[in-house]
Design a protein around this motif. Structure first.
Motif, PDB file in Angstrom:
ATOM      1  N   THR A 302       4.566   3.005   2.046  1.00 18.35           N
ATOM      2  CA  THR A 302       5.783   3.030   2.856  1.00 18.35           C
ATOM      3  C   THR A 302       5.640   4.006   4.017  1.00 18.35           C
ATOM      4  O   THR A 302       6.040   3.720   5.154  1.00 18.35           O
ATOM      5  CB  THR A 302       6.997   3.410   1.985  1.00 18.35           C
ATOM      6  OG1 THR A 302       7.119   2.482   0.904  1.00 18.35           O
ATOM      7  CG2 THR A 302       8.278   3.378   2.811  1.00 18.35           C
ATOM      8  N   ARG A 303       5.047   5.190   3.731  1.00 15.84           N
ATOM      9  CA  ARG A 303       4.830   6.168   4.802  1.00 15.84           C
ATOM     10  C   ARG A 303       3.879   5.623   5.858  1.00 15.84           C
ATOM     11  O   ARG A 303       4.047   5.855   7.058  1.00 15.84           O
ATOM     12  CB  ARG A 303       4.270   7.464   4.209  1.00 15.84           C
ATOM     13  CG  ARG A 303       4.017   8.560   5.240  1.00 15.84           C
ATOM     14  CD  ARG A 303       3.971   9.924   4.574  1.00 15.84           C
ATOM     15  NE  ARG A 303       2.843  10.041   3.662  1.00 15.84           N
ATOM     16  CZ  ARG A 303       1.669  10.563   4.022  1.00 15.84           C
ATOM     17  NH1 ARG A 303       1.467  10.952   5.270  1.00 15.84           N
ATOM     18  NH2 ARG A 303       0.706  10.677   3.152  1.00 15.84           N
ATOM     19  N   THR A 304       2.880   4.864   5.421  1.00 17.68           N
ATOM     20  CA  THR A 304       1.898   4.296   6.345  1.00 17.68           C
ATOM     21  C   THR A 304       2.543   3.330   7.330  1.00 17.68           C
ATOM     22  O   THR A 304       2.136   3.241   8.497  1.00 17.68           O
ATOM     23  CB  THR A 304       0.776   3.593   5.561  1.00 17.68           C
ATOM     24  OG1 THR A 304       0.215   4.510   4.634  1.00 17.68           O
ATOM     25  CG2 THR A 304      -0.313   3.089   6.490  1.00 17.68           C
ATOM     26  N   LEU A 305       3.568   2.616   6.867  1.00 22.14           N
ATOM     27  CA  LEU A 305       4.256   1.665   7.752  1.00 22.14           C
ATOM     28  C   LEU A 305       4.959   2.359   8.917  1.00 22.14           C
ATOM     29  O   LEU A 305       5.269   1.710   9.922  1.00 22.14           O
ATOM     30  CB  LEU A 305       5.272   0.837   6.957  1.00 22.14           C
ATOM     31  CG  LEU A 305       4.703  -0.293   6.081  1.00 22.14           C
ATOM     32  CD1 LEU A 305       5.835  -1.003   5.363  1.00 22.14           C
ATOM     33  CD2 LEU A 305       3.891  -1.283   6.905  1.00 22.14           C
ATOM     34  N   GLU A 306       5.210   3.662   8.802  1.00 23.54           N
ATOM     35  CA  GLU A 306       5.831   4.384   9.906  1.00 23.54           C
ATOM     36  C   GLU A 306       4.934   4.377  11.140  1.00 23.54           C
ATOM     37  O   GLU A 306       5.414   4.421  12.274  1.00 23.54           O
ATOM     38  CB  GLU A 306       6.136   5.828   9.488  1.00 23.54           C
ATOM     39  CG  GLU A 306       7.185   5.935   8.384  1.00 23.54           C
ATOM     40  CD  GLU A 306       7.373   7.371   7.919  1.00 23.54           C
ATOM     41  OE1 GLU A 306       6.787   8.276   8.564  1.00 23.54           O
ATOM     42  OE2 GLU A 306       8.081   7.583   6.924  1.00 23.54           O
ATOM     43  N   TRP A 307       3.600   4.354  10.918  1.00 27.24           N
ATOM     44  CA  TRP A 307       2.663   4.353  12.050  1.00 27.24           C
ATOM     45  C   TRP A 307       2.254   2.938  12.448  1.00 27.24           C
ATOM     46  O   TRP A 307       2.029   2.674  13.620  1.00 27.24           O
ATOM     47  CB  TRP A 307       1.413   5.173  11.694  1.00 27.24           C
ATOM     48  CG  TRP A 307       1.733   6.599  11.411  1.00 27.24           C
ATOM     49  CD1 TRP A 307       2.232   7.521  12.286  1.00 27.24           C
ATOM     50  CD2 TRP A 307       1.629   7.265  10.147  1.00 27.24           C
ATOM     51  NE1 TRP A 307       2.429   8.720  11.656  1.00 27.24           N
ATOM     52  CE2 TRP A 307       2.072   8.604  10.341  1.00 27.24           C
ATOM     53  CE3 TRP A 307       1.202   6.886   8.887  1.00 27.24           C
ATOM     54  CZ2 TRP A 307       2.101   9.542   9.320  1.00 27.24           C
ATOM     55  CZ3 TRP A 307       1.222   7.824   7.858  1.00 27.24           C
ATOM     56  CH2 TRP A 307       1.665   9.121   8.065  1.00 27.24           C
ATOM     57  N   GLU A 308       2.148   2.055  11.461  1.00 25.26           N
ATOM     58  CA  GLU A 308       1.750   0.678  11.768  1.00 25.26           C
ATOM     59  C   GLU A 308       2.684  -0.294  11.037  1.00 25.26           C
ATOM     60  O   GLU A 308       2.336  -0.826   9.981  1.00 25.26           O
ATOM     61  CB  GLU A 308       0.295   0.429  11.381  1.00 25.26           C
ATOM     62  CG  GLU A 308      -0.693   1.187  12.243  1.00 25.26           C
ATOM     63  CD  GLU A 308      -2.128   0.718  12.029  1.00 25.26           C
ATOM     64  OE1 GLU A 308      -2.339  -0.343  11.409  1.00 25.26           O
ATOM     65  OE2 GLU A 308      -3.041   1.429  12.496  1.00 25.26           O
ATOM     66  N   PRO A 309       3.871  -0.513  11.583  1.00 25.66           N
ATOM     67  CA  PRO A 309       4.866  -1.339  10.877  1.00 25.66           C
ATOM     68  C   PRO A 309       4.479  -2.805  10.742  1.00 25.66           C
ATOM     69  O   PRO A 309       5.079  -3.522   9.941  1.00 25.66           O
ATOM     70  CB  PRO A 309       6.125  -1.183  11.734  1.00 25.66           C
ATOM     71  CG  PRO A 309       5.631  -0.743  13.077  1.00 25.66           C
ATOM     72  CD  PRO A 309       4.403   0.051  12.828  1.00 25.66           C
ATOM     73  N   MET A 310       3.459  -3.253  11.495  1.00 29.64           N
ATOM     74  CA  MET A 310       3.043  -4.655  11.420  1.00 29.64           C
ATOM     75  C   MET A 310       1.659  -4.802  10.783  1.00 29.64           C
ATOM     76  O   MET A 310       0.971  -5.802  10.996  1.00 29.64           O
ATOM     77  CB  MET A 310       3.055  -5.297  12.813  1.00 29.64           C
ATOM     78  CG  MET A 310       4.443  -5.332  13.456  1.00 29.64           C
ATOM     79  SD  MET A 310       4.435  -6.069  15.099  1.00 29.64           S
ATOM     80  CE  MET A 310       4.061  -7.784  14.703  1.00 29.64           C
ATOM     81  N   ASN A 311       1.261  -3.814   9.997  1.00 23.63           N
ATOM     82  CA  ASN A 311      -0.044  -3.865   9.349  1.00 23.63           C
ATOM     83  C   ASN A 311       0.022  -4.836   8.172  1.00 23.63           C
ATOM     84  O   ASN A 311       0.708  -4.576   7.171  1.00 23.63           O
ATOM     85  CB  ASN A 311      -0.449  -2.467   8.868  1.00 23.63           C
ATOM     86  CG  ASN A 311      -1.866  -2.417   8.347  1.00 23.63           C
ATOM     87  OD1 ASN A 311      -2.236  -3.158   7.449  1.00 23.63           O
ATOM     88  ND2 ASN A 311      -2.662  -1.520   8.915  1.00 23.63           N
ATOM     89  N   VAL A 312      -0.668  -5.948   8.277  1.00 24.26           N
ATOM     90  CA  VAL A 312      -0.575  -7.017   7.277  1.00 24.26           C
ATOM     91  C   VAL A 312      -1.073  -6.556   5.912  1.00 24.26           C
ATOM     92  O   VAL A 312      -0.499  -6.927   4.874  1.00 24.26           O
ATOM     93  CB  VAL A 312      -1.363  -8.259   7.759  1.00 24.26           C
ATOM     94  CG1 VAL A 312      -1.509  -9.285   6.645  1.00 24.26           C
ATOM     95  CG2 VAL A 312      -0.674  -8.883   8.965  1.00 24.26           C
ATOM     96  N   LYS A 313      -2.136  -5.742   5.891  1.00 27.49           N
ATOM     97  CA  LYS A 313      -2.659  -5.275   4.601  1.00 27.49           C
ATOM     98  C   LYS A 313      -1.617  -4.442   3.855  1.00 27.49           C
ATOM     99  O   LYS A 313      -1.418  -4.606   2.643  1.00 27.49           O
ATOM    100  CB  LYS A 313      -3.943  -4.455   4.812  1.00 27.49           C
ATOM    101  CG  LYS A 313      -5.156  -5.268   5.166  1.00 27.49           C
ATOM    102  CD  LYS A 313      -6.416  -4.441   5.095  1.00 27.49           C
ATOM    103  CE  LYS A 313      -6.456  -3.348   6.138  1.00 27.49           C
ATOM    104  NZ  LYS A 313      -7.765  -2.631   6.145  1.00 27.49           N
ATOM    105  N   ILE A 314      -0.945  -3.552   4.576  1.00 22.43           N
ATOM    106  CA  ILE A 314       0.057  -2.690   3.943  1.00 22.43           C
ATOM    107  C   ILE A 314       1.249  -3.525   3.466  1.00 22.43           C
ATOM    108  O   ILE A 314       1.724  -3.361   2.327  1.00 22.43           O
ATOM    109  CB  ILE A 314       0.525  -1.593   4.914  1.00 22.43           C
ATOM    110  CG1 ILE A 314      -0.660  -0.815   5.479  1.00 22.43           C
ATOM    111  CG2 ILE A 314       1.509  -0.658   4.212  1.00 22.43           C
ATOM    112  CD1 ILE A 314      -1.515  -0.127   4.469  1.00 22.43           C
ATOM    113  N   LEU A 315       1.727  -4.416   4.322  1.00 20.54           N
ATOM    114  CA  LEU A 315       2.857  -5.272   3.947  1.00 20.54           C
ATOM    115  C   LEU A 315       2.513  -6.134   2.737  1.00 20.54           C
ATOM    116  O   LEU A 315       3.335  -6.318   1.823  1.00 20.54           O
ATOM    117  CB  LEU A 315       3.261  -6.153   5.137  1.00 20.54           C
ATOM    118  CG  LEU A 315       3.865  -5.417   6.347  1.00 20.54           C
ATOM    119  CD1 LEU A 315       3.910  -6.346   7.548  1.00 20.54           C
ATOM    120  CD2 LEU A 315       5.263  -4.892   6.025  1.00 20.54           C
TER     121      LEU A 315
END
Length: 360
Positions: A302-315
């Protein structure tokens, strides 16, 4: 550069030369200093420069012929002086004065190899200057001239060993480290005590070894030989502990082997060197997930999405995590977010379809 004329009997130059000159003979002296500062500290170099300036600018002077004769007597001193002067100008990137002194050298010693070496260095510096100013055609033209001159010197008999040094350094500046090392190592075989150059070569050899080991470790991981890659990575860390990429690769190898407890410290080392790096954080979260520390994994993703909100791997990872928790609404949110970015993602499409099929 100021030109002064001083009576021979005032110079007391017997320390430099025993010339039979009349007391009223005017010796030309050249310096950037004013006369009051210069007079107590006149050197042979001031006389040489004065003679050169005077013979080229004062052709009608009654002592002109005598000045020429003195220069001829001092030929070896004059040559050494202008070789050093041209080299000094090059070291300070004063190309204008370097070319002026080189032209004088070419007149008095056109076939001397060290004069040709200085000429090559001047064209090298001009090439680099053109490149810095994005004048690519001129840079290429000067580069070719420089390399041709260096090549000719390598074939000369005898070849001045210094050409190996300057050609090697030129290739360093051009980014061709392989050729640079080839010439510099040959030079150091002749002059092993040039410490700064030996240090430069040693550092580059270590960097080269690190690069080769890094690619070897990466290739082993990609071929599924993670165990073998870890041995290479340990050797790498002995050479370079301050590289986040090496710590990341070590963690990656352990994670692929499902050795999550060993992978986590490696990723933490990488994050100390490269804080908030998305790929490191994602890998750390995968390890936490593998260790069943699911809440911590969610926090990292969730914290990682703050920097890359459209990162497909994280989502995608968050979608799978919420499916595991049976959080249908949150899982649906992340699945749709992935499909908005990658409509053809077959896995996420199937997971969403399966989720929708469970709805009453």
């Amino acid at each position: 550069m100021q030109l002064y004329f001083i009576r021979w009997d005032k110079l007391k130059m017997s320390q430099f030369a025993d010339w039979d000159l009349p007391e009223d003979f005017l010796m030309p002296i050249a310096s950037a200093q004013n006369f009051e500062d210069l007079f107590p500290n006149i050197t042979k170099e001031h006389i040489i420069m004065g003679l050169v300036v005077a013979t080229t600018t004062q052709r009608d002077h009654p002592f002109h012929r005598e000045w020429i004769k003195i220069l001829e007597k001092m030929s070896s001193d004059v040559l050494d002086f202008f070789l050093q002067k041209t080299s000094d100008f090059l070291d300070t990137q004063d190309l204008k004065n370097a070319e002026l002194t080189l032209n004088f050298l070419k007149n008095i010693a056109p076939d001397y190899h060290y004069v040709t070496l200085l000429e090559a260095r001047i064209h090298e510096e001009k090439s680099l200057e053109h490149a810095r100013n994005e004048r690519w055609d001129e840079a290429q033209s000067e580069k070719k001239i420089a390399l041709d001159l260096y090549s000719g010197l390598l074939k000369a008999d005898p070849s001045p060993p210094e050409v190996l040094k300057y050609l090697g350094l030129f290739y360093f500046k051009l980014g061709d480290k392989t050729k640079a090392l080839e010439f510099l190592q040959k030079y150091l075989e002749i002059f092993p005590n040039e410490e700064w150059l030996a240090t430069l070569v040693q550092q580059e050899l270590e960097r080269k070894k690190i690069t080769e080991l890094f690619h070897t470790a990466y290739d082993k991981i990609m071929m599924g030989d993670e165990e073998s890659s870890l041995g290479v990575l340990e050797e790498l860390l002995e050479l370079e502990k301050g590289s986040w990429e090496i710590w990341f690769m070590k963690g990656w190898a352990h994670r692929r082997l499902e050795q999550f407890d060993l992978a986590l410290p490696a990723f933490d080392h990488a994050l100390e060197l490269k804080p908030d790096h998305v790929d490191i954080l994602n890998e750390k979260a995968l390890c936490l997930y593998g260790l069943e520390r699911l809440d911590e994994a969610e926090q990292v993703w969730t914290r990682t999405l703050e920097w890359e909100p459209m990162n497909v791997k994280i989502l995608s990872n968050l979608a799978i995590l919420h499916l595991r928790w049976n959080n249908a609404d949150d899982a649906r949110y992340y699945l749709k977010a992935v499909l908005d970015i990658e409509p053809d993602n077959a896995l996420m499409r199937k997971l969403l379809d399966d989720l929708e099929a469970l709805d009453p």
